[in-house]
Scaffold this active site. Structure first.
Site, PDB file in Angstrom:
ATOM      1  N   SER A 102      71.540  21.893 -22.298  1.00  0.00           N
ATOM      2  CA  SER A 102      72.533  21.058 -22.947  1.00  0.00           C
ATOM      3  C   SER A 102      72.415  21.006 -24.473  1.00  0.00           C
ATOM      4  O   SER A 102      73.358  20.583 -25.127  1.00  0.00           O
ATOM      5  CB  SER A 102      72.450  19.640 -22.390  1.00  0.00           C
ATOM      6  OG  SER A 102      71.192  19.076 -22.705  1.00  0.00           O
ATOM      7  N   SER A 128      66.862  22.153 -21.109  1.00  0.00           N
ATOM      8  CA  SER A 128      67.892  22.037 -22.149  1.00  0.00           C
ATOM      9  C   SER A 128      67.488  22.425 -23.567  1.00  0.00           C
ATOM     10  O   SER A 128      68.350  22.520 -24.429  1.00  0.00           O
ATOM     11  CB  SER A 128      68.453  20.620 -22.178  1.00  0.00           C
ATOM     12  OG  SER A 128      69.444  20.507 -21.198  1.00  0.00           O
ATOM     13  N   LYS A 145      70.126  16.663 -32.274  1.00  0.00           N
ATOM     14  CA  LYS A 145      70.998  16.584 -31.089  1.00  0.00           C
ATOM     15  C   LYS A 145      71.568  15.174 -30.985  1.00  0.00           C
ATOM     16  O   LYS A 145      70.839  14.198 -31.192  1.00  0.00           O
ATOM     17  CB  LYS A 145      70.173  16.938 -29.843  1.00  0.00           C
ATOM     18  CG  LYS A 145      70.964  16.992 -28.540  1.00  0.00           C
ATOM     19  CD  LYS A 145      70.046  17.420 -27.391  1.00  0.00           C
ATOM     20  CE  LYS A 145      70.787  17.551 -26.075  1.00  0.00           C
ATOM     21  NZ  LYS A 145      69.908  17.982 -24.970  1.00  0.00           N
TER      22      LYS A 145
HETATM   23  N1  GLN Z   1      70.720  22.153 -17.248  1.00  0.00           N
HETATM   24  C1  GLN Z   1      69.917  21.152 -16.629  1.00  0.00           C
HETATM   25  C2  GLN Z   1      70.785  20.094 -16.024  1.00  0.00           C
HETATM   26  O1  GLN Z   1      71.956  20.242 -16.038  1.00  0.00           O
HETATM   27  C3  GLN Z   1      68.951  20.582 -17.610  1.00  0.00           C
HETATM   28  C4  GLN Z   1      69.534  19.551 -18.487  1.00  0.00           C
HETATM   29  C5  GLN Z   1      68.563  19.063 -19.494  1.00  0.00           C
HETATM   30  O2  GLN Z   1      67.460  19.586 -19.625  1.00  0.00           O
HETATM   31  N2  GLN Z   1      68.944  18.024 -20.187  1.00  0.00           N
HETATM   32  O3  GLN Z   1      70.315  19.113 -15.527  1.00  0.00           O
END
Ligand code: GLN
Length: 455
Positions: free
Chosen positions: A148, A172, A73
Site C-alpha cells: 500500500s 506494504s 505516507k
Molecule cells: N497488501 C497487503 C494487504 O492488503 C499488505 C498491506 C500492508 O502491509 N499494509 O493487506
C-alpha cells in the site's frame, strides 16, 4: 539546479553553498512538475516546510538530516497537516500531534515535504484502493507501483526525494519497493514506534524507510528506530553473514518465470561470497490464510472507532444509529468494508475458535518455523513478490488474486521479523526485488549483508 536522483549527502553538499530558501523555492517547483507523471503525492506540505526552514537556521548545520527533504505516507501523523489514510472518512482530518517517527526526523533536521498516496487504510497491494487517485509506476505508467505504500515508493524511485516513510502490515513497504526498484525495510516488530500511525492491524503494523540508496535507508532507520547516530555505543545484534537459506517452498507458490529466473541468477552471482543452503519453511504454505484471518480481525476492531462522531466524516442524519451506519457507508471504500465484514465474522461467537484462535496457533507455528531455520542459517533470502509489477486494473476485480501478491511477505510480519527488499534485476525494464530476512532485531546484520554484496 538539478534535483533529480539526489542522495542525502548530495543534498547536504548542495546546502553548503545554496541557501535553504533558494533550494526549496526551486525544489517545490521541480516536485510539482515531476509528480504530475506519477501522482505519488496526495498533497505537499509547503507551509510546514517553510516554517521548518526558518527554524533550521538556528539549529546546528551538522545535524544528520539538516535541510533534507523526506516524504511521509499519509497514514502517519504530521502535526497540523491533514492525514487521510487514503480514505474519504478522514478526508478533512487534521493531525493534532506528530508521530514519534516524524518528531525524530524533525529533531535531526528533516524537512517534511508532502504526504504520499496509499491504499485506503493501507489495505491493498497496488495503491488502486486510494479513495483519491491512482499512482503510476515510474518504470511504466500502465502499471501499478505496488502498495500500500505505493506513493512513498514511487516518489523515491522517480528521484523526487531521497527517502520516505511507509508502513508494512503484510508487505506494504517491501512489495512497492520491489515494484519500483528501490530499497524498503520492514523493521522488527516494536523496533520503531507506532505512535501516530493510523492503525490497520496493530500486531502486524510497522513503520519503516524506503530509499534509493542503502546508506540513506540505514541512516533513516537508525534515526527512527531510536538508535542515535551520534552515539556509537548503542546495542545492536551482530553476527557473521555466511550461510544464506533459500526456502524451497517459494518456488511452488505461483511464482512467475521471470522472477524465478532473476532470483536464480542473483543467487549464482553471490555464490562466490556466500554459502547458499536450501531450507524448508513448510509454514509458508499457511501464512496467507493465517494473515487474512488475523489481519481482518484486527482491522474490524481498529476501524470501529470511525463512527461518524469521534473522527472524520459524519453523515447528515440526526438519528444516532443512522449516523453510525451512514457515516461508515459513505466514508469507507469497498475493500475496507470487505475486510471489516470478514474480520467481524472470524471474531464472532461460534467462529472465533474455528478461525481466529486457530490462526493464532498457526502464527505461533510460523514463528517457530523461522526460529528453527535461523538455527541453520544466518539470513533467509526470498523473492519479495511472486510477480512483476502488474497492469493497472489487472487485479482490481478479483480480490483473491490481489491477496496472492502478498504470499512472500506476510509471514515476516506474522513472525515479527525484519526484512529488507532490494533490487536484483530487471525483466523488460520492470524491476524485480528480493528480500533478506533476519532474526529479531537483526537489521544491522541485514545491512552488513547488503553492504558486502557484489552484484
Ligand atoms: N497488501 C497487503 C494487504 O492488503 C499488505 C498491506 C500492508 O502491509 N499494509 O493487506
Amino acid at each position: 539546479m538539478n534535483f533529480k536522483n539526489l542522495t542525502i549527502s548530495d543534498i547536504k553538499n548542495i546546502l553548503k553553498n545554496v541557501s535553504l530558501e533558494d533550494f526549496y523555492h526551486h525544489y517545490f517547483e521541480f516536485l510539482k512538475k515531476e509528480d504530475e507523471k506519477i501522482k505519488g503525492f496526495l498533497f505537499f506540505t509547503e507551509k510546514l516546510a517553510q516554517k521548518t526552514i526558518e527554524e533550521l537556521k538556528n539549529k546546528p548545520h551538522d545535524l544528520p538530516l539538516w535541510g533534507v527533504p523526506i516524504a511521509i505516507k499519509d497514514n502517519i501523523l504530521v502535526k497540523g497537516e491533514r492525514c487521510t489514510a487514503g480514505s474519504k472518512i478522514l478526508e478533512n482530518y487534521i493531525a493534532c500531534y506528530d508521530a514519534t517517527v516524524v518528531k525524530r526526523l524533525k529533531e535531526k533536521g528533516a524537512v517534511i515535504i508532502g504526504k504520499t498516496n496509499l491504499d485506503e487504510f493501507a489495505m491493498g497491494s497496488s495503491t488502486e484502493n486510494s479513495a483519491f487517485f491512482k499512482t503510476y509506476n515510474p518504470f511504466d505508467n500502465q502499471r501499478v507501483p505496488g502498495g500500500s505504500s505505493g506513493g512513498s515508493a514511487a516518489v523515491v524511485s522517480a528521484g523526487l526525494v531521497p527517502a520516505s516513510l511507509g508502513s508494512d502490515t503484510g508487505g506494504s513497504i517491501r512489495q512497492p519497493a520491489s515494484f519500483c526498484g528501490i530499497y524498503g525495510l520492514k523493521p522488527t516488530y516494536s523496533s520503531v514506534s507506532r505512535y501516530g500511525l493510523i492503525a490497520m492491524a496493530s500486531s502486524l503494523d510497522q513503520i519503516g524507510p524506503l530509499a534509493r540508496n542503502l546508506e540513506d535507508l540505514i541512516l533513516i532507520f537508525r534515526i527512527i528506530s531510536g538508535k542515535d547516530s551520534f552515539d556509537s555505543t548503542y546495542i545492536e545484534k551482530d553476527k557473521k553473514v555466511k550461510l544464506l537459506g533459500v526456502p524451497e517452498e517459494v518456488f511452488g507458490l505461483g511464482i512467475e518465470e521471470a522472477v524465478k529466473e532473476t532470483f536464480w541468477s542473483f543467487l549464482e552471482k553471490i555464490k562466490k561470497n556466500f554459502i547458499i543452503k536450501k531450507i524448508s519453511l513448510p509454514s509458508l504454505n499457511y501464512s496467507l490464510a493465517c494473515y487474512y484471518l488475523i489481519m481482518t480481525a484486527e482491522v474490524s476492531s481498529n476501524l470501529a472507532r470511525y463512527d461518524g462522531i469521534r473522527y472524520g466524516l459524519s453523515s447528515k442524519d440526526t438519528n444516532l444509529l443512522d449516523k453510525y451506519f451512514n457515516s461508515r457507508k459513505e466514508g469507507f471504500g469497498q475493500e475496507v468494508k470487505r475486510r471489516i465484514l470478514l474480520g467481524t465474522f472470524v471474531l464472532s461467537h461460534g467462529y472465533y475458535e474455528a478461525y481466529y484462535l486457530k490462526a493464532l496457533k498457526i502464527r505461533r507455528y510460523i514463528f517457530e518455523d523461522f526460529q528453527k531455520a535461523f538455527k541453520e542459517v544466518d539470513l533467509i533470502l526470498m523473492p519479495t513478490s511472486p510477480t512483476l509489477p502488474f497492469k493497472i486494473g489487472e487485479k482490481t476485480r478479483d480480490p483473491l488474486s490481489m491477496y496472492l501478491s502478498d504470499v512472500f511477505t506476510v509471514s515476516v510480519n506474522l513472525a515479527y521479523l525484519p526484512a529488507l527488499s532490494f533490487n536484483i534485476g530487471f525483466k523488460n525494464n520492470l524491476p524485480i526485488g528480493a528480500q533478506a530476512i533476519g532474526n529479531l532485531f537483526e537489521e544491522e546484520v541485514i545491512f552488513k549483508f547488503l553492504k558486502n554484496l557484489e552484484i
